[in-house]
Design a protein around this motif. Structure first.
Motif, short mmCIF file in Angstrom:
data_model
loop_
_atom_site.label_atom_id
_atom_site.label_comp_id
_atom_site.label_asym_id
_atom_site.label_seq_id
_atom_site.Cartn_x
_atom_site.Cartn_y
_atom_site.Cartn_z
N ILE A 200 0.88 -1.17 0.00
CA ILE A 200 0.00 0.00 0.00
C ILE A 200 0.91 1.22 0.00
CG2 ILE A 200 -1.76 1.30 1.25
CD1 ILE A 200 -2.73 -1.33 2.44
N TRP A 201 0.74 2.09 -1.00
CA TRP A 201 1.60 3.26 -1.17
C TRP A 201 0.86 4.53 -0.78
CZ3 TRP A 201 6.64 2.55 -2.79
CH2 TRP A 201 6.95 1.33 -3.37
N ASP A 202 1.59 5.45 -0.16
CA ASP A 202 1.12 6.83 -0.01
C ASP A 202 1.56 7.58 -1.26
OD1 ASP A 202 0.56 9.42 0.61
OD2 ASP A 202 1.48 9.40 2.59
N ILE A 203 0.62 8.19 -1.97
CA ILE A 203 0.96 8.79 -3.27
C ILE A 203 1.92 9.97 -3.14
CG2 ILE A 203 -1.21 8.02 -4.30
CD1 ILE A 203 -2.26 10.86 -4.04
N GLU A 204 2.11 10.48 -1.92
CA GLU A 204 3.06 11.56 -1.73
C GLU A 204 4.48 11.04 -1.45
OE1 GLU A 204 2.39 14.63 -2.20
OE2 GLU A 204 0.21 14.52 -2.36
N ASN A 205 4.60 9.75 -1.19
CA ASN A 205 5.91 9.19 -0.82
C ASN A 205 6.19 7.95 -1.66
OD1 ASN A 205 8.27 8.47 0.43
ND2 ASN A 205 7.27 7.62 2.25
N PRO A 206 6.89 8.11 -2.78
CA PRO A 206 7.18 6.96 -3.63
C PRO A 206 8.42 6.17 -3.20
CG PRO A 206 8.00 8.94 -4.69
CD PRO A 206 7.36 9.38 -3.39
N ASN A 207 9.12 6.63 -2.15
CA ASN A 207 10.38 6.00 -1.77
C ASN A 207 10.18 4.71 -0.98
OD1 ASN A 207 11.79 8.22 -2.88
ND2 ASN A 207 11.42 9.37 -1.00
N LYS A 208 9.13 4.66 -0.20
CA LYS A 208 8.93 3.51 0.68
C LYS A 208 7.44 3.26 0.83
CE LYS A 208 10.12 1.87 5.32
NZ LYS A 208 10.72 2.25 6.63
N PRO A 209 7.00 1.99 0.68
CA PRO A 209 5.57 1.71 0.85
C PRO A 209 5.12 1.97 2.27
CG PRO A 209 6.81 -0.33 0.60
CD PRO A 209 7.75 0.78 0.31
N GLU A 210 3.88 2.42 2.40
CA GLU A 210 3.34 2.72 3.72
C GLU A 210 3.06 1.44 4.50
OE1 GLU A 210 -0.83 4.27 4.73
OE2 GLU A 210 0.40 6.07 4.63
N MET A 211 2.66 0.39 3.78
CA MET A 211 2.33 -0.86 4.46
C MET A 211 2.60 -2.03 3.52
SD MET A 211 -1.21 -1.95 6.32
CE MET A 211 -1.34 -3.47 7.24
N THR A 212 3.00 -3.15 4.08
CA THR A 212 3.26 -4.36 3.31
C THR A 212 2.19 -5.40 3.61
OG1 THR A 212 5.64 -3.95 3.41
CG2 THR A 212 4.94 -6.16 2.81
N LEU A 213 1.62 -5.98 2.57
CA LEU A 213 0.65 -7.06 2.72
C LEU A 213 1.37 -8.38 2.45
CD1 LEU A 213 -2.32 -5.48 0.70
CD2 LEU A 213 -1.87 -5.31 3.16
N ASN A 475 6.48 -1.35 -11.86
CA ASN A 475 6.35 0.09 -11.66
C ASN A 475 4.89 0.51 -11.75
OD1 ASN A 475 9.14 0.26 -11.52
ND2 ASN A 475 9.37 0.73 -13.69
N ALA A 476 4.42 1.19 -10.72
CA ALA A 476 3.07 1.78 -10.74
C ALA A 476 3.23 3.27 -10.96
CB ALA A 476 2.34 1.49 -9.44
N THR A 477 2.77 3.76 -12.10
CA THR A 477 2.96 5.16 -12.49
C THR A 477 1.69 5.95 -12.20
OG1 THR A 477 4.45 4.44 -14.26
CG2 THR A 477 3.64 6.71 -14.35
N LEU A 478 1.83 7.05 -11.49
CA LEU A 478 0.72 7.94 -11.18
C LEU A 478 0.74 9.11 -12.14
CD1 LEU A 478 -1.63 8.77 -9.26
CD2 LEU A 478 0.08 9.95 -7.87
N LEU A 479 -0.35 9.33 -12.86
CA LEU A 479 -0.43 10.42 -13.84
C LEU A 479 -1.59 11.35 -13.49
CD1 LEU A 479 -0.03 7.55 -15.88
CD2 LEU A 479 0.90 9.44 -17.18
N GLU A 480 -1.41 12.61 -13.84
CA GLU A 480 -2.45 13.62 -13.67
C GLU A 480 -3.00 13.99 -15.04
OE1 GLU A 480 -3.22 18.04 -11.67
OE2 GLU A 480 -1.19 17.19 -11.77
N ILE A 481 -4.31 13.87 -15.19
CA ILE A 481 -4.98 14.16 -16.46
C ILE A 481 -5.33 15.65 -16.51
CG2 ILE A 481 -6.86 13.48 -18.00
CD1 ILE A 481 -4.93 11.24 -17.33
N CYS A 482 -5.26 16.24 -17.66
CA CYS A 482 -5.55 17.67 -17.82
C CYS A 482 -7.03 17.94 -17.51
CB CYS A 482 -5.20 18.13 -19.23
SG CYS A 482 -6.24 17.42 -20.52
N PRO A 483 -7.38 19.17 -17.11
CA PRO A 483 -8.78 19.47 -16.75
C PRO A 483 -9.77 19.23 -17.90
CG PRO A 483 -7.32 21.20 -15.97
CD PRO A 483 -6.49 20.31 -16.83
N GLY A 484 -9.32 19.39 -19.14
CA GLY A 484 -10.24 19.18 -20.26
C GLY A 484 -10.76 17.76 -20.35
N LEU A 485 -9.96 16.79 -19.90
CA LEU A 485 -10.37 15.38 -19.95
C LEU A 485 -10.93 14.89 -18.63
CD1 LEU A 485 -7.36 13.90 -21.96
CD2 LEU A 485 -9.70 14.23 -22.78
#
Length: 595
Positions: A200-213, A475-485
């Motif tokens: 489980i990842w905190d989207i503000e912290n890509p360096n270390k997972p917040e929790m391991t399952l 790799n889980a990539t987080l992307l931000e979509i433009c306001p138009g979409l």
């Protein structure tokens, strides 16, 4: 009266004093010339030196220090009491409060603060600071910006042996966390050193997972409980179902027994809409759909075999690889299979045969994604082989809209939760495609190369602004979509509804036409069959006999023609021989006369 402030300090505390003085020049070192060095001198004549007219440049690379953050929790307890007062003792706290309330300073302070607070409360009651004054005004269309998306973060698998991100799920409250399932789906390619952990990842912290399952087998899929954000349920590679409570740690609270679980990897698991919020159901390529209650995981509460013949035979069952459930339609669910069929089911049917309602056939390979449109639940999206297709429940024969065949295999897709005309697809070449069917249908509105390896999973946040996609290398990539979409456009719902209705009517007309053509062909074949039987009854020859007789006549004619030509050639040959003899006789007669 003038106030003067004097600051004094000892001279020694300011440091050593600089003392300068003039003095004559002084020779520190003298190096005399060495004549023996002249013998080593080599005179170069001529001397070649290369020069450049351009300015000399140098290139350097520098990287900033990696910033690592860590989340920690803290508990606030009641404080501020004197040392002789125990806050746990009710009598001591009440006695101290009464003592403080009798103090004149306390009374005066409360009276002074009371007037200020009263003024603020009256202000809040008089003016609603959250009121939207222009909510009824027409939205002014902004200048059309180019569709775009940008990468915000990349969450990498921390293990040395990289695994595929096979499943993603957003945290239901605020979507500040992202759960990712990691496993290797290649048959017998998993190494012994491969980790079973998911994160489980905190989207503000890509360096270390917040929790391991820590499951008993690698997780293929997982899903957050929409009613309880602390619980997750996951489907394992060995067919077991496990669920976690994040408040209890990394180990699963409970998991299903191997005997009562699936026989193949669990490719999809979804929470059901129920009063208790503990019901879920799963699908696997073993051809079964199982319902579970996480309060009792020893056995499934219900079981359905996806046998298209409706006999419940597991040997003939279709392997399930995707699943769809819409909370607004609690009795219906849909299953995407390995064979390219979409099976529509009704859970509340009395018999297992009645639970399978109908099938939709339109793909050449496994259906990796299946989702209803959040605004128009009668229309759903599927992805399989090289195309994405939009279907209507009213049309069973074919889809109402589809993309053209892509050069790379499509692996996942989902609708935008805020725009009814937008959906997303990911491909094996690492490309994310954003489609807007109102803008254009043949090509994607935005095509973005996310990474160099294949993308396998995709999930959009509830606000439609952020999107996460998982790759083959973990790799889980987080992307931000433009306001138009990610912003609902004016009249978009009505336009999409009209488009879906138009395409559905068109397919209905084509389907009716095809049905009419099939009926005509069937009637013609029956009529020809009747004519054949009538001819046989009347003693007429069968068409095959007529064909055989025509062939025999043709070959006899050909043979007679060949014989006729051979006879003519023999006649011509004989005639030519006779003419040669006459010429020879005529040439001998003059000699006889002369003689």
């Amino acid at each position: 009266m003038e106030i003067v402030s004097v600051y004094s300090r000892r001279r020694a505390e300011f440091g050593r004093q600089c003392v300068f003085s003039d003095r004559p020049a002084e020779l520190l070192a003298d190096v005399p010339p060495d004549p023996t060095l002249a013998h080593h001198f080599i005179h170069r004549d001529p001397s070649d030196v290369a020069t450049q007219c351009s300015q000399e440049m140098s290139e350097h690379e520098v990287n900033t220090e990696r910033f690592e953050s860590e989340s920690r929790g803290i508990n606030h307890v009641e404080g501020g009491w004197p040392k002789d007062v125990n806050p746990q003792e009710m009598e001591q706290t009440i006695r101290f409060r009464k003592k403080v309330e009798k103090d004149e300073n306390y009374v005066n302070s409360v009276l002074q603060l009371g007037s200020i607070m009263e003024h603020c409360i009256k202000q809040n009651n008089a003016v609603d600071i959250y009121q939207e004054y222009f909510e009824d005004e027409e939205v002014v269309e902004e200048a059309q910006e180019q569709p775009s998306a940008k990468t915000i973060n990349v969450f990498r698998d921390p293990n040395e042996v990289k695994r595929t991100v096979t499943g993603l799920s957003w945290h239901p409250d605020g979507s500040r966390k992202l759960a990712a399932a990691y496993s290797c789906l290649d048959f017998q390619k998993a190494s012994k050193d491969m980790s079973f952990d998911s994160y489980i990842w905190d989207i503000e912290n890509p360096n270390k997972p917040e929790m391991t399952l820590k499951p008993v087998s690698p997780l293929v899929c997982l899903d957050y409980n929409p009613k309880d954000s602390h619980t997750l349920v996951g489907g394992c590679y060995n067919g077991q179902i496990a669920y976690w409570d994040t408040r209890r740690g990394s180990q699963p609270v409970e998991f299903s027994s191997v005997e009562q679980s699936h026989r193949d990897p669990v490719y999809k698991i979804i929470w059901l809409q129920s009063k208790t919020g503990t019901d879920t159901f799963s699908a696997s390529t073993d051809g079964q759909v199982l319902w579970w209650d996480i309060r009792k995981m020893s056995e499934p509460t219900e079981r359905l075999v996806l046998d298209p013949s409706k006999e419940g035979n597991l040997d003939n069952a279709l392997g399930a690889i995707s699943l769809e459930f819409e909370p607004t339609m609690p009795t219906k669910f849909m299953v995407g299979t390995e064979q390219g069929l979409v099976v529509s089911c009704n859970r509340k049917a009395k018999t297992p045969a009645e639970k399978i309602v109908c099938t939709f056939d339109g793909h050449h390979g496994p259906i990796y994604a299946l989702q209803r449109n959040p605004f128009f639940p009668k229309n759903f999206l599927t992805v399989g082989d090289w195309t994405a297709r939009i279907w209507s429940e009213d049309i069973k024969e074919s889809s109402i809209m589809w993309t053209k065949y892509q050069m790379s295999y499509l692996t996942d897709a989902c609708w935008s939760p805020v725009r009814p005309s937008v959906f997303f697809t990911v491909k094996m070449d690492g490309t994310l495609d954003v489609w807007d069917v109102l803008f254009k249908q043949n090509d994607p509105t935005l095509s973005l190369k996310v990474c160099d390896e294949a993308l396998y999973s995709l999930r959009v946040q509830d606000n439609g602004r952020f999107l996460a996609c998982g790759s083959q290398q973990g790799n889980a990539t987080l992307l931000e979509i433009c306001p138009g979409l990610s912003t609902l456009q004016r009249n978009e719902k009505s336009l999409v509804a009209a488009m879906f209705e138009r395409e559905t009517k068109r397919e209905k007309i084509l389907e009716a036409r095809q049905r009419e053509i099939r009926l005509k062909e069937r009637s013609r074949s029956e009529q020809s069959r009747e004519d054949d039987s009538n001819r046989e009854a009347e003693g007429e020859e069968h068409p095959e006999e007529l064909t055989a007789r025509a062939e025999a006549e043709f070959y006899s004619m050909v043979e007679s023609e060949i014989r006729r030509r051979e006879k003519e050639e023999e006649k011509h040959r004989e005639k030519g021989v006779c003419e040669e003899k006459e010429v020879e006789d005529g040439a001998e007669k003059p000699d006889d006369v002369t003689h």
